[in-house]
Scaffold this active site. Structure first.
Site, PDB file in Angstrom:
ATOM      1  N   ASN A 155     -11.949  -1.814   1.097  1.00 60.14           N
ATOM      2  CA  ASN A 155     -12.328  -0.693   0.235  1.00 60.14           C
ATOM      3  C   ASN A 155     -12.721  -1.078  -1.192  1.00 60.14           C
ATOM      4  OD1 ASN A 155     -11.791   1.169   2.344  1.00 60.14           O
ATOM      5  ND2 ASN A 155      -9.610   0.858   1.969  1.00 60.14           N
ATOM      6  N   THR A 156     -12.752  -2.373  -1.483  1.00 59.00           N
ATOM      7  CA  THR A 156     -13.273  -2.829  -2.776  1.00 59.00           C
ATOM      8  C   THR A 156     -14.506  -3.669  -2.486  1.00 59.00           C
ATOM      9  OG1 THR A 156     -11.099  -2.833  -3.803  1.00 59.00           O
ATOM     10  CG2 THR A 156     -12.769  -4.207  -4.856  1.00 59.00           C
ATOM     11  N   SER A 178      -8.888  -6.255   1.603  1.00 57.21           N
ATOM     12  CA  SER A 178      -9.074  -4.811   1.706  1.00 57.21           C
ATOM     13  C   SER A 178     -10.552  -4.512   1.895  1.00 57.21           C
ATOM     14  CB  SER A 178      -8.576  -4.117   0.438  1.00 57.21           C
ATOM     15  OG  SER A 178      -9.096  -2.798   0.408  1.00 57.21           O
ATOM     16  N   LYS A 212      -3.357 -12.725   1.977  1.00 57.36           N
ATOM     17  CA  LYS A 212      -3.414 -11.715   3.047  1.00 57.36           C
ATOM     18  C   LYS A 212      -4.849 -11.624   3.554  1.00 57.36           C
ATOM     19  CE  LYS A 212      -2.169  -6.957   4.151  1.00 57.36           C
ATOM     20  NZ  LYS A 212      -1.390  -5.799   3.722  1.00 57.36           N
ATOM     21  N   GLY A 255       0.803  -1.217   0.000  1.00 58.77           N
ATOM     22  CA  GLY A 255       0.000   0.000   0.000  1.00 58.77           C
ATOM     23  C   GLY A 255       0.831   1.259   0.000  1.00 58.77           C
ATOM     24  N   ASN A 302      -4.613  -7.324   7.337  1.00 58.58           N
ATOM     25  CA  ASN A 302      -4.914  -6.068   6.660  1.00 58.58           C
ATOM     26  C   ASN A 302      -5.546  -5.101   7.673  1.00 58.58           C
ATOM     27  OD1 ASN A 302      -5.521  -4.204   4.508  1.00 58.58           O
ATOM     28  ND2 ASN A 302      -5.555  -5.963   3.121  1.00 58.58           N
ATOM     29  N   PHE A 355      -7.518   0.827  -3.897  1.00 60.05           N
ATOM     30  CA  PHE A 355      -6.589   0.241  -4.882  1.00 60.05           C
ATOM     31  C   PHE A 355      -6.312   1.197  -6.053  1.00 60.05           C
ATOM     32  CE2 PHE A 355      -7.956  -4.478  -3.938  1.00 60.05           C
ATOM     33  CZ  PHE A 355      -7.287  -4.417  -2.735  1.00 60.05           C
ATOM     34  N   ASN A 391      -7.896   4.635   5.898  1.00 61.79           N
ATOM     35  CA  ASN A 391      -7.802   4.873   4.457  1.00 61.79           C
ATOM     36  C   ASN A 391      -8.920   4.159   3.728  1.00 61.79           C
ATOM     37  OD1 ASN A 391      -6.788   2.699   2.321  1.00 61.79           O
ATOM     38  ND2 ASN A 391      -5.980   2.094   4.339  1.00 61.79           N
TER      39      ASN A 391
END
Ligand SMILES: Cc1cc2nc3c(=O)[nH]c(=O)nc-3n(C[C@H](O)[C@H](O)[C@H](O)COP(=O)(O)O)c2cc1C
Length: 369
Positions: free
Chosen positions: A184-185, A182, A222, A68, A251, A120, A116
């Site tokens: 965020n997706t 993640s 991960k 990241g 993560n 990506f 955050n």
């Protein structure tokens, strides 16, 4: 000294702008031969006793930069110059994408944390592969390549997207990481369910074997700290079943319950993944659980809230062969990696263990014996 600099310069800047500026400085310093030699001598002293071997790769030490920070592999030598024993680039997606709209990175200074929702943002697998292919390494370091799903690709085609990235990137990777964690997706973390993860990891393994001849690229997954305990066990069992090389734990988290009251509530309410100090306890817990389940059969990488040498040492004792960090680098600056190495060497010398490898998992083994 960095603390004063952080307060005077970086803290007044938008966090993402500060990040780009720092990366530019690091890249520039790494391009100037005399300067980079001087910086590396000051910040990356080597400790024989910390030499580490993980999934068949030999490294100067156990401590690396988490994914990241250098999403597009523009600063690999710069980060090696700052003392990171391995640099995990990415997350790289099959296709280039801009990520979420700004603002998307927030500093929670009193909590020594970040939130955050970058989403990506990266140049895509073809472009990053070309950069890695053209790289003439000036510092010997291990380069991990972390891959994730392109946002616009439907979940039903996720495997093909990961396979495309693998075909382009595996040959440039010392190790490859499938990122399914993640927050965020949309839908990404659903891929952690073993019925989804098994075919995905199998396809990526096959794609790596097909495209890279002469060596076997280590493959890791991960995971998120927000998985239920039984799901962590299921991923651990799957890793053993598939002969996976490693698991990276963890993560960022979507939880907020470990935050103190000192940070601005408007910031703590931002959506995205929380990293840094408030993640420490849960990441350590997940790591311990994994080690108790897989022992030495799968290499574990401990990440999440590692701030100092004691944290890194605790990860090793819990079962991590490699340790990574990101958020504390923002708060502690360029001497961070050196302090971790010095502290780790001192702790190893005072411990009953002759080598770092002997210390891996020692505490968890005691508890589960
Ligand atoms: C701004 C930011 C961006 C990140 N981007 C990625 C990413 O692209 N891929 C990934 O696997 N992890 C990403 N992470 C998660 C880190 O690699 C790491 O797992 C997490 O931050 C916990 O470590 P830390 O507490 O030392 O920061 C990101 C973290 C931050 C703070």
């Amino acid at each position: 000294m960095y603390k004063i600099f952080f307060q005077l310069v970086f803290r007044r800047m938008d966090p993402e702008r500060a990040h780009h500026l720092a990366v530019r400085w690091i890249r520039c310093a790494a391009r100037v031969p005399v300067l980079r030699t001087f910086v590396a001598a000051a910040l990356a002293p080597r400790f024989e006793e910390l030499r580490t071997e993980a999934f068949g790769l030999r490294m100067h030490g156990p401590f690396g930069l988490a994914a990241g920070f250098d999403k597009n592999a523009v600063a690999v030598d710069g980060m090696a110059m700052l003392g990171f024993d391995h640099v995990e680039i990415g997350t790289v997606t099959g296709e280039p994408q801009p990520g979420n709209p700004p603002k998307r990175l927030f500093r929670l200074v009193p909590d020594r944390a970040l939130i955050n929702r970058m989403g990506f943002n990266n140049e895509g697998s073809a472009s990053v592969a070309a950069r890695l292919a053209a790289r003439r390494a000036v510092f010997r370091t291990t380069v991990g390549v972390n891959i994730g799903k392109t946002k616009v690709v439907p979940e039903s085609e996720a495997t093909a997207d990961y396979v495309r990235s693998t075909e382009r990137l595996a040959r440039h990777a010392d190790y490859l990481v499938v990122n399914v964690s993640s927050p965020n997706t949309p839908g990404l973390r659903g891929l952690q369910a073993v019925d989804q993860l098994r075919p995905l990891l199998t396809a990526v393994r096959e794609a790596a074997d097909r495209t890279v001849t002469g060596r076997r690229v280590p493959l890791l997954v991960k995971i998120a700290p927000d998985l239920a305990d039984e799901d962590i066990d299921a991923v651990a069992d799957l890793a053993v079943e598939l002969g996976l090389d490693g698991i990276i734990a963890t993560n960022t988290t979507v939880a907020r319950d470990t935050l103190g009251l000192a940070s601005d509530p408007a910031l703590t309410a931002e959506t995205g993944g929380l990293s840094g100090a408030p993640l420490k306890a849960r990441s350590l817990e997940v790591l311990r659980r994994l080690y108790a389940r897989v022992g030495d059969r799968v290499t574990l990488v401990g990440v999440g809230g590692v701030e100092d040498a004691e944290d890194a040492w605790q990860r090793v004792l819990a079962g991590a062969t490699l340790v990574q960090g990101y958020s504390a680098f923002i708060y502690r600056g360029p001497f961070w990696s050196r302090a971790i190495h010095q502290g780790l060497a001192a702790r190893l010398a005072l411990s009953p263990y002759a080598t770092l490898a002997e210390a891996v998992g020692a505490d968890t083994r005691k508890v589960t014996a």
